[in-house]
Enzyme design. Structure first.
Site, short mmCIF file in Angstrom:
data_model
loop_
_atom_site.label_atom_id
_atom_site.label_comp_id
_atom_site.label_asym_id
_atom_site.label_seq_id
_atom_site.Cartn_x
_atom_site.Cartn_y
_atom_site.Cartn_z
N SER A 84 0.79 -1.23 0.00
CA SER A 84 0.00 0.00 0.00
C SER A 84 0.82 1.28 0.00
CB SER A 84 -0.95 0.02 1.20
OG SER A 84 -2.09 -0.77 0.94
N LYS A 87 0.08 3.85 -2.58
CA LYS A 87 -0.87 4.95 -2.42
C LYS A 87 -0.19 6.30 -2.27
CE LYS A 87 -4.59 2.09 -0.46
NZ LYS A 87 -4.00 0.77 -0.20
N SER A 144 -5.73 3.39 4.79
CA SER A 144 -5.15 2.68 3.65
C SER A 144 -6.22 1.95 2.84
CB SER A 144 -4.07 1.69 4.11
OG SER A 144 -3.31 1.23 3.02
#
Length: 404
Positions: A84, A87, A144
């Site tokens: 993640s 991101k 997240s």
């Protein structure tokens, strides 16, 4: 089944929020100790000894935000799944779109079935629901949320695929030559790879948008008027005071990862850890690098004698000389041990040919400690100077004659 999962997730989020706000389930000292393997607080990092940095992971890097200077690295160019931390790029493109005015934080985004269908960590977006860009950013950077990532991608570019193409284009523009994105959220996918170095680069770029810290420094919060709890996946935000962000990530392929930013005395650092195996390896490693960086480096004003920076003659210009100034911020990054030994020498061009553009480099201040060059500060034209043409020269001649 989806409603049951949603209820259980909401219940856990509420528990996390209550823990964060009251400390009823665990004291700060208990959870701070959880950040270390031996149950104690991380030891003080010894100055000038990078051997004291303790990182249990596959790769790592420590970078200073404003200069992009690498202070420490370990296998930093090894390609790995980023989970993640992907991101960070999703957030960067969103913040850049806001800055350009193509979208606004107050825009309401219509959630698609595709975004709703995302697995992994989510904020339980429903198809047909609308949510502001601002709230989607909270879901993205605090929880997240994969569904928030896809919703933002579709809003900015129409489809996630088009957004991913934009992610890869921006990566190339930033010099992230070892990075290939396959999605906007970071779930494992063949070919979705980057490096600790490239993550640090895009993290530094994201931190140029100070608004991002309004999201990344949230420890607990909520969406939908309190119906959806938010709890930051980055433990350093609560238990490491200088922390400013930035993003965690964990998948089977990636291991435990973090891009952690922190600031002390105007020194902003990013520590990236990829491929931790044990609980909190990523946080311990990042904190260890950050503490070493703060112990050993500082941003200082170089000892530039402004009286030595004199105007430079302009050849064939509308004026005979141009004023000179220091470019941008004059602070430089140095090792603290060398702070008392700094000197600066001024190097200016003997003359410059017109036209001269404001901000054009026409010299430099060389900052040294002993025989070692630590930095070169650009000296630039403080104003523009037009080139002298025959017509302009003729006009000046006539003006001169009329003035006699």
């Amino acid at each position: 089944m989806r409603k049951l999962t949603k209820f259980l997730s909401l219940f856990m989020a509420v528990v996390l929020v209550l823990c964060g706000s009251t400390g009823a389930l665990a004291s700060a000292s208990d959870i701070t100790s959880e950040l270390t393997d031996d149950g104690g607080i991380l030891p003080t990092i010894a100055p000038e000894d990078s051997g004291q940095i303790q990182v249990k992971a596959k790769s790592a890097i420590l970078m200073e935000v404003t200069t992009g200077k690498v202070l420490y690295e370990m296998n930093s160019n090894e390609k790995r799944a980023p989970a993640s931390i992907t991101k960070v790029m999703t957030a960067l493109l969103t913040m850049e779109a806001v800055e350009k005015g193509s979208i606004s934080l107050t825009d309401m985004v219509l959630i698609s079935p595709n975004a709703m269908a995302m697995g992994g960590t989510t904020i339980f977006l429903e198809a047909g629901e609308t949510m502001s860009v601002d709230d989607l950013m909270k879901g993205l950077m605090v929880n997240s949320a994969n569904d928030a990532a896809v919703a933002l991608a579709e809003y900015i570019s129409g489809t996630e695929e088009a957004f991913v193409a934009l992610m890869n284009q921006r990566a190339q523009e930033l010099g992230m030559n070892d990075t290939t994105f396959k999605n906007a959220h970071g779930l494992d996918e063949d070919g979705h790879m980057t490096t600790a170095h490239d993550i640090a680069v895009m993290s530094c770029e994201l931190l140029k948008h100070e608004k991002i810290m309004d999201y990344t420094k949230i420890w607990t919060g909520s969406l939908r008027d309190g119906a959806t709890g938010l709890a930051n996946t980055n433990k350093l935000i609560r238990f490491y005071e200088p922390a400013t962000g930035l993003k965690t990530g964990t998948t089977n392929n990636a291991g435990r990862c973090v891009s952690a930013s922190a600031m002390k005395n105007d020194l902003h650092l990013v520590a990236v850890v990829l491929g931790g195996e044990e609980k909190n390896d990523q946080f311990n490693g990042a904190r260890s690098m950050l503490e070493w960086g703060f112990a050993n480096y500082a941003l200082v004003e170089p000892p530039i004698n402004m009286e030595e920076i004199v105007p430079i003659p302009v050849s064939h210009g509308m004026q005979p000389e141009v004023m000179v100034e220091v470019s941008g911020t004059s602070k430089i990054l140095i090792e603290k041990a060398k702070a008392g030994e700094l000197s600066a020498s001024i190097e200016l061009m003997e003359q410059v040919e017109a036209p001269v553009e404001k901000g054009q480099q026409i010299g430099k201040a060389v900052i040294t400690s002993g025989d070692e060059i630590l930095a070169e500060v650009p000296l630039v034209a403080a104003e523009s100077v037009e080139k002298m043409s025959f017509f302009k020269a003729f006009c000046l001649l006539i003006q001169g004659l009329l003035a006699v």
